[in-house]
Scaffold this active site. Structure first.
Site, short mmCIF file in Angstrom:
data_model
loop_
_atom_site.label_atom_id
_atom_site.label_comp_id
_atom_site.label_asym_id
_atom_site.label_seq_id
_atom_site.Cartn_x
_atom_site.Cartn_y
_atom_site.Cartn_z
N GLU A 146 -5.60 0.27 -7.11
CA GLU A 146 -6.67 -0.59 -6.62
C GLU A 146 -6.13 -1.93 -6.11
OE1 GLU A 146 -6.60 -3.44 -8.51
OE2 GLU A 146 -5.15 -2.35 -9.73
N GLY A 286 -0.52 -3.73 -10.10
CA GLY A 286 -1.62 -2.95 -9.54
C GLY A 286 -1.16 -2.16 -8.34
N GLU A 287 -2.07 -1.86 -7.42
CA GLU A 287 -1.78 -1.13 -6.18
C GLU A 287 -1.45 0.34 -6.43
OE1 GLU A 287 1.44 -2.94 -4.05
OE2 GLU A 287 0.51 -4.92 -3.98
N GLY A 288 -1.43 0.78 -7.68
CA GLY A 288 -0.93 2.12 -7.98
C GLY A 288 0.57 2.14 -8.18
#
Length: 317
Positions: A146, A286-288
């Protein structure tokens, strides 16, 4: 709901017992291979096609002074993802995952949850549907991440609403909140918990947001229908996923937590869900990103599972 194939898992475990190594000597790698076998329904699971999805959303609660960055940064980072310049782009390339980025109405932030519900039920349904629609039915594993300025505050509220405790138990620095700003995050979550009485998945998402969290939930449910194992990222992604357990305690059985985030609430969330992470690397981007690194470990597990010789094949029996 789609169930774990115990017969395939048992066959994979039996194969592990025959490979040229002392039993259990590959530790968690053996468990990961058996997990994948059970969800793919085959003794020898494969990872020819991995999909990573990053959902992005904006949050009205940022008006409460809870983050050092303006909401415009969300759109800027989406552009960076699209241009290939973010950490997740590099990690997906080396881990062999196809990256998709889904921006969810960035020009229309959710409402401030201290003033009322963050979303209507229709908005929750729409975001969940968009998350489900983004899942590639041909993928053999799905990585979720996300992006959204303010979403660590939303995640703290979701975690507290679902698993109890005070705001202080779940709130952390996120993108760099300290001092008065960190205190503002605690205040905001405390006010939100006092305002909203929630019991189920959708009303919890409606109360606190955000669109990216709802999309993550939709993607997880769709992956379960398709028998696709899921690797969750850190605190924000796991908090979103945890909301699904309000309706079904077994909702995350096909999921792995990719890593233990350095965000303080993540360890508490991992304990509440009873899902040990694959890695612990002090990451909190984050960001995966943590899910993508965990994919490398998953690939290692399956290479050993499928490629090693048995004792019989090696002529050692």
């Amino acid at each position: 709901m789609t169930r774990f194939d115990q017969t395939a898992a048992d066959a994979a475990a039996a194969r592990q017992a025959q490979l040229t190594k002392p039993p259990g000597s590959l530790g968690r790698l053996e468990d990961l291979a058996v997990f994948m076998a059970g969800w793919q329904g085959t003794e020898r699971p494969r990872l020819d096609r991995a999909q990573a999805l990053v959902f992005a959303g904006n949050h009205g609660v940022t008006a409460q002074g809870i983050t050092p960055f303006p909401p415009a940064v969300t759109a800027g980072m989406v552009a960076n993802f699209d241009a290939g310049g973010a950490a997740i782009n590099q990690l997906c390339r080396v881990a062999g995952a196809d990256l998709g980025v889904v921006a969810l109405d960035l020009d229309r932030p959710t409402a401030d949850f201290t003033q009322g519900p963050a979303m209507t039920m229709a908005e929750v349904a729409d975001a969940m549907a968009r998350g489900a629609d983004a899942v590639d039915p041909q993928a053999q594993v799905l990585l979720l991440g996300e992006m959204g300025i303010g979403n660590s505050t939303v995640s703290a509220a979701l975690a507290a609403a679902c698993f109890g405790g005070r705001a202080e138990d779940w709130v952390g620095p996120g993108t760099g909140a300290h001092g008065d700003m960190l205190a503002a995050k605690v205040r905001v979550v405390t006010e939100g918990l006092a305002r909203h009485a929630v019991t189920g998945t959708r009303d919890t998402l409606a109360a606190f947001g955000g669109r990216e969290q709802a999309a993550i939930c939709g993607a997880i449910l769709r992956a379960r229908e398709l028998r696709i194992p899921v690797i969750l990222d850190g605190f924000i992604c796991t908090a979103a996923a945890g909301v699904l357990t309000r309706d079904d305690p077994d909702a995350l059985a096909h999921c792995l937590i990719g890593h233990e985030s350095a965000e303080p609430g993540h360890r508490r969330l991992i304990a509440a869900l009873g899902m040990p992470p694959v890695l612990s690397l002090d990451m909190r981007l984050g960001e995966g990103s943590g899910a993508a690194v965990a994919l490398l470990v998953l690939r290692a597990a399956l290479e050993c599972h499928n490629g090693m010789a048995t004792f019989a094949e090696a002529g050692l029996v």
